[in-house]
Motif scaffolding. Sequence first.
Motif, PDB file in Angstrom:
ATOM      1  N   GLN A 161       0.810  -1.514   0.021  1.00 17.52           N
ATOM      2  CA  GLN A 161       0.147  -0.437   0.201  1.00 17.52           C
ATOM      3  C   GLN A 161       0.673   1.126   0.488  1.00 17.52           C
ATOM      4  O   GLN A 161       0.477   1.907  -0.962  1.00 17.52           O
ATOM      5  CB  GLN A 161      -0.497   0.163   0.985  1.00 17.52           C
ATOM      6  CG  GLN A 161      -1.620   1.305   0.968  1.00 17.52           C
ATOM      7  CD  GLN A 161      -2.905   0.982   2.575  1.00 17.52           C
ATOM      8  OE1 GLN A 161      -2.801  -0.204   3.273  1.00 17.52           O
ATOM      9  NE2 GLN A 161      -3.580   2.391   2.698  1.00 17.52           N
ATOM     10  N   ALA A 162       2.574   1.624   0.410  1.00 12.10           N
ATOM     11  CA  ALA A 162       2.855   2.930   0.578  1.00 12.10           C
ATOM     12  C   ALA A 162       3.449   2.302  -0.494  1.00 12.10           C
ATOM     13  O   ALA A 162       3.503   3.623  -1.412  1.00 12.10           O
ATOM     14  CB  ALA A 162       3.811   2.166   1.924  1.00 12.10           C
ATOM     15  N   LYS A 163       3.819   1.525  -1.054  1.00 13.86           N
ATOM     16  CA  LYS A 163       4.161   1.670  -2.674  1.00 13.86           C
ATOM     17  C   LYS A 163       3.438   2.141  -3.438  1.00 13.86           C
ATOM     18  O   LYS A 163       3.774   3.061  -4.285  1.00 13.86           O
ATOM     19  CB  LYS A 163       4.528   0.327  -3.221  1.00 13.86           C
ATOM     20  CG  LYS A 163       6.425  -0.244  -2.630  1.00 13.86           C
ATOM     21  CD  LYS A 163       6.798  -1.341  -2.492  1.00 13.86           C
ATOM     22  CE  LYS A 163       8.139  -1.830  -1.889  1.00 13.86           C
ATOM     23  NZ  LYS A 163       8.623  -3.108  -2.788  1.00 13.86           N
ATOM     24  N   GLN A 164       2.446   1.828  -3.536  1.00 10.77           N
ATOM     25  CA  GLN A 164       1.157   2.497  -4.222  1.00 10.77           C
ATOM     26  C   GLN A 164       1.209   3.457  -4.200  1.00 10.77           C
ATOM     27  O   GLN A 164       0.548   4.980  -5.259  1.00 10.77           O
ATOM     28  CB  GLN A 164      -0.093   1.645  -4.270  1.00 10.77           C
ATOM     29  CG  GLN A 164      -1.123   1.997  -4.830  1.00 10.77           C
ATOM     30  CD  GLN A 164      -2.736   0.529  -5.177  1.00 10.77           C
ATOM     31  OE1 GLN A 164      -2.831   0.238  -3.579  1.00 10.77           O
ATOM     32  NE2 GLN A 164      -3.204   0.241  -6.514  1.00 10.77           N
ATOM     33  N   GLU A 165       1.102   3.836  -2.745  1.00 10.16           N
ATOM     34  CA  GLU A 165       0.447   5.505  -2.326  1.00 10.16           C
ATOM     35  C   GLU A 165       2.105   6.320  -3.128  1.00 10.16           C
ATOM     36  O   GLU A 165       1.698   7.058  -3.371  1.00 10.16           O
ATOM     37  CB  GLU A 165       0.603   6.102  -0.996  1.00 10.16           C
ATOM     38  CG  GLU A 165      -0.827   5.460  -0.681  1.00 10.16           C
ATOM     39  CD  GLU A 165      -0.306   5.337   1.349  1.00 10.16           C
ATOM     40  OE1 GLU A 165      -0.095   5.450   2.011  1.00 10.16           O
ATOM     41  OE2 GLU A 165      -1.962   4.999   1.381  1.00 10.16           O
ATOM     42  N   ALA A 171       3.518   5.906  -5.868  1.00 14.49           N
ATOM     43  CA  ALA A 171       3.709   5.946  -7.163  1.00 14.49           C
ATOM     44  C   ALA A 171       2.364   7.200  -8.019  1.00 14.49           C
ATOM     45  O   ALA A 171       2.608   7.688  -8.678  1.00 14.49           O
ATOM     46  CB  ALA A 171       3.117   4.954  -7.559  1.00 14.49           C
ATOM     47  N   ASN A 172       1.697   7.178  -6.886  1.00 12.05           N
ATOM     48  CA  ASN A 172       0.195   7.983  -6.744  1.00 12.05           C
ATOM     49  C   ASN A 172       0.841   9.812  -7.049  1.00 12.05           C
ATOM     50  O   ASN A 172       0.404   9.852  -7.269  1.00 12.05           O
ATOM     51  CB  ASN A 172      -1.002   7.657  -6.024  1.00 12.05           C
ATOM     52  CG  ASN A 172      -1.351   6.191  -6.457  1.00 12.05           C
ATOM     53  OD1 ASN A 172      -1.031   5.597  -8.169  1.00 12.05           O
ATOM     54  ND2 ASN A 172      -2.148   5.700  -5.877  1.00 12.05           N
ATOM     55  N   ASP A 173       2.417   9.614  -6.052  1.00  8.00           N
ATOM     56  CA  ASP A 173       2.103  11.094  -5.651  1.00  8.00           C
ATOM     57  C   ASP A 173       3.407  12.183  -6.985  1.00  8.00           C
ATOM     58  O   ASP A 173       3.500  11.480  -7.665  1.00  8.00           O
ATOM     59  CB  ASP A 173       3.274  11.256  -4.824  1.00  8.00           C
ATOM     60  CG  ASP A 173       2.706  11.132  -3.160  1.00  8.00           C
ATOM     61  OD1 ASP A 173       1.154  10.619  -3.161  1.00  8.00           O
ATOM     62  OD2 ASP A 173       2.909  10.162  -2.152  1.00  8.00           O
TER      63      ASP A 173
END
Length: 117
Positions: free
Chosen positions: A109-113, A115-117
Amino acid sequence: MSDNILTRVAAVIESRKPSNGGDPATSYVAKLFDKGLDSILKKVGEEATETVMAAKDGDEQKVIYEVADLWFHSLIALSHFGLKPEQVLAELARREGLSGLQEFAQRGQAKQEEAND
């Protein structure tokens, strides 16, 4: 015994760095630092492989010996990056009580967040 041994070994490693006066001609640790990160990481990899081989052989005493070598060389790698064993222990403490699946999910989840930043 306590985790203080990691702190004491890390302090000795730090003192053996060439930048702190360690002599590569008389200190294995200083020699590794002098050779650079690739040599340090090569030793970590070798010790990890030897740990796996000892475990496959089922020799408990050899597993202990090889894990000690792995931890020692991992402490050298940490020192190369200016990191302390206490930081690794803090990360383990953060994970304590989490299932591996929960921890992996949080990491994902942290990696996905990111990537979205």
